[in-house]
Design a protein around this motif. Structure first.
Motif, PDB file in Angstrom:
ATOM      1  N   GLY A   1      19.940  28.242  42.761  1.00 15.79           N
ATOM      2  CA  GLY A   1      19.524  28.077  41.215  1.00 15.79           C
ATOM      3  C   GLY A   1      19.352  26.451  40.814  1.00 15.79           C
ATOM      4  O   GLY A   1      20.068  25.792  41.632  1.00 15.79           O
TER       5      GLY A   1
ATOM      6  N   GLY B   1      20.262  24.096  37.886  1.00 20.38           N
ATOM      7  CA  GLY B   1      20.932  23.897  36.696  1.00 20.38           C
ATOM      8  C   GLY B   1      20.165  22.643  35.984  1.00 20.38           C
ATOM      9  O   GLY B   1      19.314  22.229  36.209  1.00 20.38           O
ATOM     10  N   ARG B   2      21.132  22.230  34.998  1.00 19.93           N
ATOM     11  CA  ARG B   2      20.161  21.191  34.195  1.00 19.93           C
ATOM     12  C   ARG B   2      20.460  19.820  34.815  1.00 19.93           C
ATOM     13  O   ARG B   2      19.438  19.110  34.763  1.00 19.93           O
TER      14      ARG B   2
ATOM     15  N   VAL C   1      21.474  23.903  43.375  1.00 21.64           N
ATOM     16  CA  VAL C   1      22.186  24.548  44.250  1.00 21.64           C
ATOM     17  C   VAL C   1      21.705  25.336  45.420  1.00 21.64           C
ATOM     18  O   VAL C   1      20.834  26.091  44.973  1.00 21.64           O
TER      19      VAL C   1
ATOM     20  N   ALA D   1      28.150  26.149  49.439  1.00 14.89           N
ATOM     21  CA  ALA D   1      27.228  26.017  48.323  1.00 14.89           C
ATOM     22  C   ALA D   1      27.102  24.399  48.344  1.00 14.89           C
ATOM     23  O   ALA D   1      27.868  23.698  47.982  1.00 14.89           O
TER      24      ALA D   1
ATOM     25  N   LYS E   1      25.562  21.382  45.736  1.00 15.78           N
ATOM     26  CA  LYS E   1      24.949  21.039  44.657  1.00 15.78           C
ATOM     27  C   LYS E   1      24.267  19.606  44.729  1.00 15.78           C
ATOM     28  O   LYS E   1      24.915  18.597  45.060  1.00 15.78           O
TER      29      LYS E   1
ATOM     30  N   THR F   1      30.995  22.967  48.026  1.00 12.87           N
ATOM     31  CA  THR F   1      31.835  23.783  47.675  1.00 12.87           C
ATOM     32  C   THR F   1      31.905  25.019  48.414  1.00 12.87           C
ATOM     33  O   THR F   1      30.864  25.113  49.186  1.00 12.87           O
ATOM     34  N   SER F   2      32.869  25.751  48.351  1.00 13.96           N
ATOM     35  CA  SER F   2      32.636  27.212  49.020  1.00 13.96           C
ATOM     36  C   SER F   2      31.859  27.781  48.155  1.00 13.96           C
ATOM     37  O   SER F   2      31.558  27.812  47.154  1.00 13.96           O
TER      38      SER F   2
ATOM     39  N   CYS G   1      30.575  31.042  46.511  1.00 21.98           N
ATOM     40  CA  CYS G   1      31.123  32.117  45.690  1.00 21.98           C
ATOM     41  C   CYS G   1      30.230  33.425  46.030  1.00 21.98           C
ATOM     42  O   CYS G   1      29.030  33.443  45.853  1.00 21.98           O
TER      43      CYS G   1
ATOM     44  N   THR H   1      28.440  35.782  38.452  1.00 22.57           N
ATOM     45  CA  THR H   1      28.963  35.165  37.307  1.00 22.57           C
ATOM     46  C   THR H   1      29.202  35.968  36.359  1.00 22.57           C
ATOM     47  O   THR H   1      28.601  37.335  36.350  1.00 22.57           O
TER      48      THR H   1
ATOM     49  N   LYS I   1      32.364  28.126  31.015  1.00 20.21           N
ATOM     50  CA  LYS I   1      31.262  28.985  30.138  1.00 20.21           C
ATOM     51  C   LYS I   1      31.223  30.223  31.229  1.00 20.21           C
ATOM     52  O   LYS I   1      31.475  30.106  32.308  1.00 20.21           O
TER      53      LYS I   1
ATOM     54  N   ASN J   1      29.763  29.716  34.507  1.00 21.12           N
ATOM     55  CA  ASN J   1      30.605  29.054  35.619  1.00 21.12           C
ATOM     56  C   ASN J   1      31.875  29.661  36.032  1.00 21.12           C
ATOM     57  O   ASN J   1      32.836  28.977  36.557  1.00 21.12           O
TER      58      ASN J   1
ATOM     59  N   PHE K   1      32.903  32.975  38.243  1.00 19.30           N
ATOM     60  CA  PHE K   1      32.482  33.999  39.073  1.00 19.30           C
ATOM     61  C   PHE K   1      33.377  35.122  39.167  1.00 19.30           C
ATOM     62  O   PHE K   1      34.711  34.989  38.746  1.00 19.30           O
TER      63      PHE K   1
ATOM     64  N   ASP L   1      32.398  24.126  38.578  1.00 22.51           N
ATOM     65  CA  ASP L   1      31.549  23.279  37.610  1.00 22.51           C
ATOM     66  C   ASP L   1      32.731  22.281  37.025  1.00 22.51           C
ATOM     67  O   ASP L   1      32.225  21.877  35.946  1.00 22.51           O
TER      68      ASP L   1
ATOM     69  N   LYS M   1      26.123  16.297  33.959  1.00 22.55           N
ATOM     70  CA  LYS M   1      25.303  16.712  32.958  1.00 22.55           C
ATOM     71  C   LYS M   1      24.760  15.946  32.011  1.00 22.55           C
ATOM     72  O   LYS M   1      23.504  16.109  31.386  1.00 22.55           O
TER      73      LYS M   1
HETATM   74  P1  ATP Z   1      23.975  24.484  33.845  1.00 23.21           P
HETATM   75  O1  ATP Z   1      23.458  23.196  34.625  1.00 23.21           O
HETATM   76  O2  ATP Z   1      23.499  24.491  32.629  1.00 23.21           O
HETATM   77  O3  ATP Z   1      25.545  24.537  34.050  1.00 23.21           O
HETATM   78  P2  ATP Z   1      23.885  26.553  35.775  1.00 23.21           P
HETATM   79  O4  ATP Z   1      25.426  26.952  35.875  1.00 23.21           O
HETATM   80  O5  ATP Z   1      23.022  27.744  35.785  1.00 23.21           O
HETATM   81  O6  ATP Z   1      23.654  25.863  34.613  1.00 23.21           O
HETATM   82  P3  ATP Z   1      24.164  25.203  38.225  1.00 23.21           P
HETATM   83  O7  ATP Z   1      25.698  24.803  37.920  1.00 23.21           O
HETATM   84  O8  ATP Z   1      23.546  23.926  38.803  1.00 23.21           O
HETATM   85  O9  ATP Z   1      23.560  25.388  36.662  1.00 23.21           O
HETATM   86  O10 ATP Z   1      24.336  26.291  39.296  1.00 23.21           O
HETATM   87  C1  ATP Z   1      23.101  26.888  39.628  1.00 23.21           C
HETATM   88  C2  ATP Z   1      23.056  28.122  40.204  1.00 23.21           C
HETATM   89  O11 ATP Z   1      23.862  27.990  41.289  1.00 23.21           O
HETATM   90  C3  ATP Z   1      23.710  29.238  39.412  1.00 23.21           C
HETATM   91  O12 ATP Z   1      23.146  30.501  39.408  1.00 23.21           O
HETATM   92  C4  ATP Z   1      24.988  29.301  39.737  1.00 23.21           C
HETATM   93  O13 ATP Z   1      25.628  30.583  39.584  1.00 23.21           O
HETATM   94  C5  ATP Z   1      24.917  29.213  41.468  1.00 23.21           C
HETATM   95  N1  ATP Z   1      26.171  28.561  41.989  1.00 23.21           N
HETATM   96  C6  ATP Z   1      26.679  27.400  41.588  1.00 23.21           C
HETATM   97  N2  ATP Z   1      27.805  27.106  42.296  1.00 23.21           N
HETATM   98  C7  ATP Z   1      27.972  28.109  43.233  1.00 23.21           C
HETATM   99  C8  ATP Z   1      28.875  28.361  44.353  1.00 23.21           C
HETATM  100  N3  ATP Z   1      29.948  27.698  44.548  1.00 23.21           N
HETATM  101  N4  ATP Z   1      28.628  29.447  44.915  1.00 23.21           N
HETATM  102  C9  ATP Z   1      27.580  30.301  44.684  1.00 23.21           C
HETATM  103  N5  ATP Z   1      26.690  30.200  43.740  1.00 23.21           N
HETATM  104  C10 ATP Z   1      26.747  29.020  42.954  1.00 23.21           C
END
Ligand code: ATP
Length: 323
Positions: free
Chosen positions: A42, A44-45, A49, A59, A61, A110-111, A113, A117, A159, A162, A164, A174, A182
């Motif tokens: 995914g 994010g802002r 990831v 994972a 980022k 990170t590990s 997940c 969520t 939120k 963030n 799982f 996060d 951010k």
């Molecule tokens: P924002 O940037 O607004 O916080 P977000 O939480 O969707 O939005 P990211 O935190 O960058 O953005 O996460 C992007 C995607 O990766 C999300 O779908 C999130 O659930 C997934 N993700 C993040 N960390 C992990 C992890 N450790 N294991 C599995 N998936 C993850």
């Protein structure tokens, strides 16, 4: 220093390293080349990831580093925030494995997940959480957050996205990286003119909302109490299956929250105890909000509703919220 004892150990053991390396934490440095990146999970802002591999599934980022200019958070801040990450070892927190710290390759490993969520469960799949299940989830969030706060770490971005749920176990992600990730790397790429990403506002405490200006994000007054406010919103999502102030424009939410107007609980079917927790977390004055250990105790004392299993009171579990 975030961890002066460990830092000084770094120095005695590695005296040939110059001073500034105390923040780079060599043992947590992962050479970018050692990482295998697979598909994008995914975006994010601030970063993307990836599912990756580094001694097993991880994972990764990868931060969107447009520029490390002066008005941006400097690399040292990134290193500093990564350094706080390494202090976290708790069941309900995602496992930090290391980071790539050589610009332009900035990444946090990170590990991975499993599961989904809370956001996906609640808002996309519309899974229903029973009161008992919600309490169990909230207890684990309080436990993880209590630990973070005891370590002096403020999440700043708690939120449902963030959090799982892995077979009923809560894993919070996060945390603590808000200022670098951010605010610097393209925060305004999405969102409105105030740079407010969608879905963010209802987690912001009144004192934070009041401090919102187009470029003030760096100096927002986050605190342990603002994390508790955000927890209140997650508690509301669990119980009601939607966000507070649903469907209202940002200006209206900012105005109401800033003036101390709360989402009405009149239509919410829940016991007084459960609503009280919500009202305490959403207290206008930060000093009136409980801390996480207190919340945990309150949650543990809630009477467990026995599920009626007789045909006249069928259990409504439209879909299991278990992953
Ligand atoms: P924002 O940037 O607004 O916080 P977000 O939480 O969707 O939005 P990211 O935190 O960058 O953005 O996460 C992007 C995607 O990766 C999300 O779908 C999130 O659930 C997934 N993700 C993040 N960390 C992990 C992890 N450790 N294991 C599995 N998936 C993850």
């Amino acid at each position: 220093s975030t961890d002066s004892r460990a830092d000084s150990l770094d120095h005695t053991n590695n005296s040939r390293w110059p001073r500034q390396n105390s923040l780079s934490m060599k043992e947590w440095d992962i050479p970018y080349d050692e990482l295998k990146l697979f598909e994008v999970i995914g975006t994010g802002r601030f970063g993307t990831v990836y599912r990756g591999s580094w001694h097993g599934a991880v994972a990764v980022k990868l931060l969107h580093v447009h520029s490390l200019s002066d008005d941006c958070v400097p690399l040292d801040t990134f290193k500093h925030e990564v350094a706080t990450f390494r202090k976290t070892r708790h069941e309900n927190l995602v496992l930090f494995m290391g980071a790539c710290m050589k610009p332009p390759r900035l990444a946090i490993v990170t590990s991975l997940c499993k599961g989904m969520t809370l956001y996906t469960h609640i808002h996309l799949r519309k899974d229903k959480f029973t009161a008992n299940k919600s309490v169990l989830v909230a207890q684990q969030i309080s436990q993880g957050m209590g630990y973070l706060h005891a370590r002096g770490i403020i999440h700043k971005d708690l939120k449902s996205k963030n959090i799982f749920l892995e077979n009923g176990k809560v894993v919070i992600t996060d945390f603590g990286l808000f200022s670098v990730t951010k605010l610097c790397f393209g925060n305004n790429a999405r969102g409105d003119s105030l740079g407010i990403p969608p879905g963010w506002l209802c987690y912001l405490a009144p004192e934070v909302t009041r401090a919102l200006t187009p470029h003030a994000s760096l100096h927002l007054p986050f605190s342990k109490a603002t994390d508790v406010y955000a927890f209140g919103t997650v508690w509301y999502e669990l119980l009601c299956g939607e966000f507070p102030f649903k469907g209202q424009p940002p200006e209206a939410i900012i105005w109401q929250v800033g003036k101390g107007v709360k989402q009405s609980l009149a239509n919410m079917q829940a016991s007084r105890d459960i609503k009280d927790i919500l009202m305490q977390c959403w207290s206008y004055r930060s000093c009136d909000r409980p801390d996480f250990p207190t919340l945990l105790t309150t949650l543990q004392k809630l009477p467990k509703k026995r599920l009626a299993r007789s045909p006249s009171h069928p259990v409504h579990l439209s879909r299991s919220a278990d992953s």
